[in-house]
Design an enzyme around this catalytic site. Structure first.
Site, PDB file in Angstrom:
ATOM      1  N   PHE A 180       1.008  -1.170  -0.288  1.00 37.94           N
ATOM      2  CA  PHE A 180       0.163  -0.066  -0.208  1.00 37.94           C
ATOM      3  C   PHE A 180       1.013   1.191  -0.125  1.00 37.94           C
ATOM      4  O   PHE A 180       0.422   2.292   0.613  1.00 37.94           O
ATOM      5  CB  PHE A 180      -0.972  -0.041   1.249  1.00 37.94           C
ATOM      6  CG  PHE A 180      -1.387  -1.182   1.728  1.00 37.94           C
ATOM      7  CD1 PHE A 180      -1.782  -2.194   0.833  1.00 37.94           C
ATOM      8  CD2 PHE A 180      -1.073  -1.533   3.270  1.00 37.94           C
ATOM      9  CE1 PHE A 180      -2.035  -3.492   1.404  1.00 37.94           C
ATOM     10  CE2 PHE A 180      -1.816  -2.896   3.817  1.00 37.94           C
ATOM     11  CZ  PHE A 180      -1.940  -3.745   2.894  1.00 37.94           C
ATOM     12  N   CYS A 181       1.969   1.360  -0.860  1.00 36.20           N
ATOM     13  CA  CYS A 181       2.768   2.304  -0.756  1.00 36.20           C
ATOM     14  C   CYS A 181       3.410   3.005   0.497  1.00 36.20           C
ATOM     15  O   CYS A 181       3.652   4.106   0.816  1.00 36.20           O
ATOM     16  CB  CYS A 181       2.231   3.629  -1.400  1.00 36.20           C
ATOM     17  SG  CYS A 181       1.667   3.277  -3.004  1.00 36.20           S
ATOM     18  N   ASN A 182       3.396   1.934   1.585  1.00 34.72           N
ATOM     19  CA  ASN A 182       3.882   2.295   2.787  1.00 34.72           C
ATOM     20  C   ASN A 182       5.017   1.106   3.440  1.00 34.72           C
ATOM     21  O   ASN A 182       4.816   0.360   4.141  1.00 34.72           O
ATOM     22  CB  ASN A 182       2.612   2.153   3.968  1.00 34.72           C
ATOM     23  CG  ASN A 182       2.857   2.892   5.171  1.00 34.72           C
ATOM     24  OD1 ASN A 182       3.687   2.796   5.524  1.00 34.72           O
ATOM     25  ND2 ASN A 182       1.879   3.544   5.614  1.00 34.72           N
TER      26      ASN A 182
END
Ligand SMILES: Cc1ncc(COP(=O)(O)O)c(C=O)c1O
Length: 466
Positions: A394-396
């Site tokens: 999740f782009c994290n």
């Protein structure tokens, strides 16, 4: 006959009944969800729009003529009026004093973050401090900090809850050199663990001499952000996450004082009062105008006001309470599912109670022998039953690395391996961290989620038991 599960749910979460208005709204405004038999559980990815939002916006467009707002002709002035009205409405929605805060329209939250990153006066002696669980668009600001010689420091979040305790935070805040430009960034709600970090950190950081970037992209859709009470310097937002339509619009809500610190690296159409070719000189405009490059999205901006009014008419606290109840039920039931071997079906990354957390539940699924099931296989299986989930990291990446136990050493080995100086595909990365999950599954509830959606997900989870 009443569903016994629903009765048990209401007993555990009686306040859910106060949110029944949202079921009526779903029936009238979001009928396409049930008609298409979709279970949408990716609200952290994007919100859903009501039919009336689209209708109202299209009526506005079909009844008026709007011209480019950079002129002073009647159609241009009509567009300017709507854009400025929406700007003022955004401030009102967040209870921000217009004398203190300004709104800059951007393409999305990432656009807002880039504006801060490229313009913040990072320099040697200064520092960029951020928590591990930031979105990549907040992580990306470190490249501007590195390029200008500022120190970059990450604050780890603790396992298993993925929070940071106040004493740890204070220790990091104490490292900011006085008299330098220091920027502290954190998500009001993590898009990985759904942890809601305390808003009280803002004043702690200010008191220690830091400017504060509060990433509210994941927080704003289900929580009230009251800028009359808390005073972050920079707040990036994406509107489609709050009310689904339109996409392609976000904002940087910023304190005027903090905006005054920013140094834009260039000028563009609309950002200057005067620019000269022969004189090789330009003068930046004041406030938001200095940051809006070229023509703003003047036909879509009025739809933001329509969207905000839609949220207001349904009540953000009402939405928050509904999401809290459904998330609680999801956690209560998912965490007790066990295979015949006694092995739990899921591992939750983040808090397992509804205390100070939002409506996303990030997990990995395990087979009966305790081996992680690849998140891509879960997504494939969920797709077959029309369940929309988010999988991956999740782009994290920071939260992912901590939650999944991927160490700095392993990452160094991957990144410095032969042929990986410039390029590393996701598959290369997966091979490199051999045997470990490279991602997880995020189930996120939102404004229009209902009990049946959660039951559908639980039924799906149940089908993975052996
Ligand atoms: C916490 C957080 N910050 C920033 C972003 C970036 O938003 P956008 O992709 O709309 O620019 C996201 C998107 O998922 C997010 O969840």
């Amino acid at each position: 006959m009443t569903d016994p599960d629903f009765t048990a749910f209401l007993q555990a979460y009686p306040s859910y009944s106060s949110t029944y208005g949202l079921d009526d709204l779903r029936a009238t405004e979001y009928g396409r969800l049930d008609a298409s038999e979709q279970i949408y559980l990716d609200y952290t990815g994007g919100g859903l729009y009501a039919e009336t939002q689209v209708r109202q916006h299209h009526e506005l467009l079909s009844r008026h003529i709007f011209g480019n707002p950079h002129s002073a002709n009647p159609t241009s002035l009509a567009a300017t009026q709507l854009v400025e009205h929406t700007r003022a409405y955004i401030l009102k929605f967040f209870n921000a004093d217009p004398a203190e805060y300004d709104v800059i329209f951007t393409g999305n939250a990432s656009g807002a973050l880039k504006l801060v990153g490229e313009s913040y006066p990072f320099a040697k002696g200064g520092q960029y401090l951020l928590t591990f669980d930031n979105h990549n668009s907040v992580n990306g600001i470190r490249e501007f900090a590195h390029a200008r010689g500022a120190k970059v420091t990450y604050i780890p979040v603790g396992l298993p809850d993925m929070r940071v305790d106040t004493a740890t935070l204070d220790g990091y805040l104490a490292t900011g050199e006085k008299g330098q430009h220091n920027l502290f960034a954190y998500p009001a709600k993590s898009n990985f663990s759904s942890v809601q970090h305390p808003l009280e950190w803002i004043e702690r950081a200010h008191a220690a001499g830091w400017d504060v970037l509060l990433d509210a992209a994941a927080f704003a859709p289900t929580n009230r952000l009251d800028l009359g009470k808390v005073k972050p310097d920079f707040v990036p937002l994406s509107f489609y996450k709050i009310f689904g339509y339109p996409t392609g619009l976000g904002a940087l809500v910023a304190r005027r004082k903090a905006l005054g610190k920013l140094q834009r690296p260039w000028f563009a159409g609309g950002t200057i009062t005067v620019a000269s070719v022969q004189g090789d000189k330009y003068y930046l405009a004041e406030g938001h105008a200095a940051f809006e490059d070229g023509t703003v999205d003047y036909l879509n901006i009025p739809a933001v006001e329509i969207g905000l009014k839609h949220i207001e008419s349904n009540g953000i606290e009402n939405i928050q309470e509904r999401v809290r109840c459904l998330t609680g039920w999801l956690l209560d039931n998912l965490t007790v599912m066990k295979h015949s071997t006694g092995v739990p079906l899921v591992k939750v990354y983040g808090p397992t109670s509804t205390e100070a957390r939002g409506g996303a539940v990030t997990v990995n699924f395990f087979d009966k022998d305790g081996k992680a099931i690849d998140h891509r296989a879960i997504e494939e299986a969920a797709n077959k039953v029309n369940i929309s989930l988010r999988t991956g990291c999740f782009c994290n990446p920071g939260a992912g690395e901590l939650a999944l136990g991927i160490s700095r050493l392993e990452l160094d080995v991957c990144f410095h391996g032969p042929g990986h100086e410039q390029r590393l595909t996701l598959d290369d990365f997966r091979n490199c961290i051999d045997g470990k999950s490279s991602g997880a599954v995020r189930i996120s509830a939102g404004m229009i989620t209902n009990f049946n959606d959660i039951q559908g997900l639980l039924l799906f989870a149940n089908s993975l038991l052996s």
